[in-house]
Design an enzyme around this catalytic site. Structure first.
Site, PDB file in Angstrom:
ATOM      1  N   SER A 262       0.855  -1.204   0.000  1.00 14.07           N
ATOM      2  CA  SER A 262       0.000   0.000   0.000  1.00 14.07           C
ATOM      3  C   SER A 262       0.878   1.236   0.000  1.00 14.07           C
ATOM      4  CB  SER A 262      -0.867   0.011   1.254  1.00 14.07           C
ATOM      5  OG  SER A 262      -0.084   0.440   2.368  1.00 14.07           O
ATOM      6  N   ASP A 263       0.315   2.352  -0.416  1.00 13.93           N
ATOM      7  CA  ASP A 263       1.039   3.590  -0.201  1.00 13.93           C
ATOM      8  C   ASP A 263       0.903   3.937   1.282  1.00 13.93           C
ATOM      9  OD1 ASP A 263       1.430   6.549  -2.301  1.00 13.93           O
ATOM     10  OD2 ASP A 263       2.437   5.930  -0.466  1.00 13.93           O
ATOM     11  N   TRP A 264       1.611   4.952   1.684  1.00 13.70           N
ATOM     12  CA  TRP A 264       1.734   5.299   3.106  1.00 13.70           C
ATOM     13  C   TRP A 264       0.354   5.480   3.767  1.00 13.70           C
ATOM     14  CZ3 TRP A 264       6.451   6.409   5.824  1.00 13.70           C
ATOM     15  CH2 TRP A 264       6.273   6.879   7.114  1.00 13.70           C
ATOM     16  N   ALA A 265       0.002   4.563   4.645  1.00  7.95           N
ATOM     17  CA  ALA A 265      -1.247   4.639   5.432  1.00  7.95           C
ATOM     18  C   ALA A 265      -2.491   4.565   4.554  1.00  7.95           C
ATOM     19  CB  ALA A 265      -1.291   5.900   6.288  1.00  7.95           C
ATOM     20  N   ALA A 266      -2.345   4.133   3.326  1.00  2.00           N
ATOM     21  CA  ALA A 266      -3.485   4.131   2.400  1.00  2.00           C
ATOM     22  C   ALA A 266      -4.571   3.157   2.847  1.00  2.00           C
ATOM     23  CB  ALA A 266      -3.011   3.786   0.987  1.00  2.00           C
TER      24      ALA A 266
END
Ligand code: GLC
Length: 735
Positions: A262-266
């Site tokens: 995932s992207d950051w905290a997505a």
């Protein structure tokens, strides 16, 4: 390890261990940052799940990585090594031009070499994965992350994504100097509404597939070991929880079987999207979509075990994800060599070595795009020059994503001029601060330059204007602050800071030999610069060796050869603007402005200020009309389109000859032209050369009304020229 051994390892792991592998945490957690309390605890991070994490983001340096890896493995029940990942976007310590600048070189092979050297430096510093290349197609200069892409064309972006993956990964991930590449951001992140970062993306499936997916797919086909999810929604569902996008399109159709991170905290952000009611649902939907690794949200670590134990998530989904992660670690050879290339001695030898600096300088030179030149460049040695502008003494030439690049390693323009003694009696003036007083750079203030007083600002400008008067020629070094592009740096007004424009206006009022060197992470509205200056050289953010490369080109030792990979709009009101647009039912024909009911503006032209593929050099070229070796082409034929290119000017030069094809009528509307090939050619004055492009059925394929990539019979036009303005097409019939 063998596949069987990996399977045995997986079967021997506890559920807690497996879920730990799916958790990526900040490297600071392993370097003493407190995690058990405060905001991190609320995010589901505990010392226990940190100790089981599968990957760390943000740790680099051989000593630090080896220290973390050793301590971590000693505590791990199966001694499974950590993956160390970081954004090595345009170089590690030796920083190359931003990717948009690399795209301007129209030389993917060069970017493969840059990626290879970046990988060498990152690998000896202990890294295993880079979150690069970004393969997002971009059309909107208001979006700050255009700097991280290679532009508006699917074909060019596909070549670059392929080249960068191959550069990072080499022939085998186990090899010295190889790191895993991560294609991002899947999918469509480059098309946020209104150019505002993280905003909604609304693309028809046809547009997504025709224009936006090809470069991601090219990166996957090149063997990218990872893909990263995008922050945005696709068809109303956040990419990070979008099963159709990730399982059907990415994995089934494109054949991606690597790690999806995932992207950051997505994963957690799906709550903000309003797609998940809570973190439990976010965990369930992300793992169902096939997201293998949770970057810094702590959702998997906190939620998955209960979901599995409660029967809501089959453990087979966990096993599938963990096996992909273990397979990646195995492909990197980490089970046998958990430190991989990390080596403090080799760091000293490889990082910023002369070979790397030389390549960075070559890449910077080839990234520059000469947009205008009325005889000012190259700088004739017999005239005293004033170098004026906030970039005269700036070391911030590496762009917004140079997380590990250090300004101490960057020469300033002043230093580069004096070092090369290119201009011994030059004068240098800053002339004005980099940004306006009211520049809104939230979150950057901690590193904003202190503002000068109004009096000091006036003095700086007066001094610069006096210097301009005293010299016969001025080179202005202007542009965006590097923090004005990159992530979370969208801008409605795409012009240089007002204070810089004021400086330019005052200098141009006293000197009529002014060349502007423009530093920028994005296309800008430079009408008022182009109107005033006699020359404009676009330098993007050119990297560690950017200033030296500029002196190479300003002095004429090297000629500029870059071409725009993204249109420079007439103004912000014109974006998104791109060359490969559809004709519409009422195309505007320039010069026929009397036709009211046409697709055009009342107040500005349709055409961008400078179009895709445009760029000048220090000589001129003539391209003959297009020749075709046949006017009819059957499915298995190869049609050859050719031109003769002649250097009609006074100096050696390199031109990028571009092939565009237009499908005149088809089962869906087709762009007025599409880039299908290009060839860089260097010619001496008076020299000429035939350039030939083979056209096969493959070049005619598109996404038809049947939803398949196929060609259709009919008439086609072939354009060959030095930019997307190429005209006078030759015509053939296919089928
Ligand atoms: C950022 C970016 C992504 C980057 C990641 C890790 O938010 O969207 O491109 O790789 O976080 O830094």
């Amino acid at each position: 390890m063998t596949k069987e051994a990996l399977q045995e390892l997986l079967e021997d792991m506890s559920l807690e261990e497996k879920i730990g592998q799916m958790n990526q945490v900040a490297g600071s957690f392993f370097l003493g940052a407190s995690v058990a309390t405060g905001p991190m605890a609320e995010k589901g991070f505990t010392q226990e799940n940190i100790d089981r994490a599968g990957s760390a983001i943000g740790v680099s340096g051989a000593a630090a990585v080896k220290k973390v890896q050793k301590a971590y493995m000693e505590k791990h029940p199966h001694r499974i090594p950590l993956l160390f990942m970081l954004d090595v976007i345009n170089g590690y310590k030796t920083v190359f031009p931003i990717p948009l600048g690399q795209g301007a070189a129209f030389e993917p092979e060069l970017s493969m070499r840059c990626a290879r050297m970046a990988a060498r430096e990152a690998a000896v510093s202990g890294l295993h994965v880079t979150f690069s290349p970004m393969a997002d197609l971009v059309r909107d200069a208001r979006w700050g992350r255009v700097m991280e892409s290679t532009g508006e064309d699917p074909y060019l972006n596909s070549l670059y994504a392929t080249a960068m993956v191959r550069g990072y990964q080499g022939n085998d991930l186990r090899d010295r100097g190889s790191i895993a590449a991560c294609i991002k951001h899947f999918a469509g992140y480059g098309a946020p509404d209104a150019g505002r970062d993280y905003n909604t993306v609304e693309l028809s499936e046809h547009t997504l597939r025709q224009f936006y997916l090809p470069a991601y797919e090219a990166g996957v086909q090149a063997g990218a070991a990872l893909v990263m999810t995008a922050f945005n929604t696709v068809e109303g569902i956040p990419a990070t929880g979008n099963r159709r996008l990730m399982r059907q399109i990415l994995r089934d159709e494109m054949g991606f079987d690597g790690v999806l991170i995932s992207d950051w905290a997505a994963i957690e952000e799906m709550l903000c999207h309003g797609y998940c009611a809570d973190r439990t649902q976010a965990a369930r939907r992300a793992v169902a979509a096939g997201v293998d690794m949770d970057m810094m949200a702590g959702v998997y670590a906190e939620q998955l075990a209960a979901l599995v134990q409660g029967g809501e998530v089959p453990e087979t989904l966990i096993d599938e994800a963990v096996m992909r992660i273990l397979t990646l670690k195995n492909a990197l050879g980490l089970f046998e060599a958990p430190f991989k290339d990390a080596d403090e001695e080799k760091e000293k030898e490889i990082i910023l070595c002369e070979e790397h600096r030389a390549l960075a300088r070559e890449a910077a030179r080839k990234s520059f795009v000469l947009l205008k030149n009325e005889g000012v460049l190259p700088l004739a040695p017999d005239t005293k020059t004033a170098y004026i502008g906030p970039y005269v003494d700036s070391r911030n030439l590496m762009g917004a994503w140079s997380l590990t690049g250090e300004t101490k390693d960057v020469a300033t323009l002043r230093e580069a001029v004096l070092e090369q003694r290119a201009d011994t009696d030059a004068v240098f003036c800053c002339g004005c601060p980099m940004t306006d007083r009211d520049m809104k750079l939230e979150g950057f203030l901690e590193c904003m330059d202190e503002m000068v007083s109004a009096e000091e600002q006036q003095r700086m400008m007066d001094e610069a204007v006096e210097a301009a008067k005293a010299c016969g020629r001025v080179v202005m070094l202007l542009g965006e602050d590097r923090r004005q592009s990159g992530e979370a740096a969208s801008s409605a007004g795409i012009q240089i800071p007002g204070i810089q424009q004021e400086l330019l206006d005052r200098v141009c009022a006293v000197c009529d030999q002014v060349a502007v060197v423009l530093f920028s992470g994005r296309p800008l509205d430079i009408r008022r610069i182009a109107e005033k200056a006699q020359a404009v050289l676009l330098a993007w953010m050119p990297g560690t060796e950017g200033a030296r490369a500029l002196v190479d080109v300003l002095s004429g030792r090297y000629a500029p050869s870059g071409k725009l990979p993204m249109s420079f709009p007439y103004c912000a009101g014109q974006v998104p603007v791109h060359y490969n647009e559809y004709p519409t039912g009422r195309p505007h024909v320039p010069g026929k402005d009397k036709d009211r009911f046409r697709s055009k503006y009342l107040d500005i032209p349709n055409a961008p200020l400078y179009p895709f593929g445009f760029g000048l050099t220090y000589t001129s070229f003539r391209v003959s009309p297009v020749r075709l070796d046949r006017d009819h082409m059957a499915k298995d034929d190869v049609l050859t389109a050719s031109v003769t290119v002649r250097n009609t000017g006074p100096a050696e030069g390199t031109e990028t000859i571009q092939l565009y094809i237009h499908d005149v009528a088809a089962s869906v509307v087709r762009p007025i032209k599409e880039l299908k090939g290009f060839c860089k050619v260097t010619l001496q004055p008076g020299e000429q050369k035939d350039i030939c492009f083979p056209i096969t059925e493959r070049e005619l394929r598109f996404l038809t009304e049947n939803g398949r990539w196929e060609s259709e019979p009919g008439a086609f036009e072939v354009f060959i020229g030095t930019s997307s303005l190429a005209d006078m097409p030759a015509r053939f019939v296919y089928g």
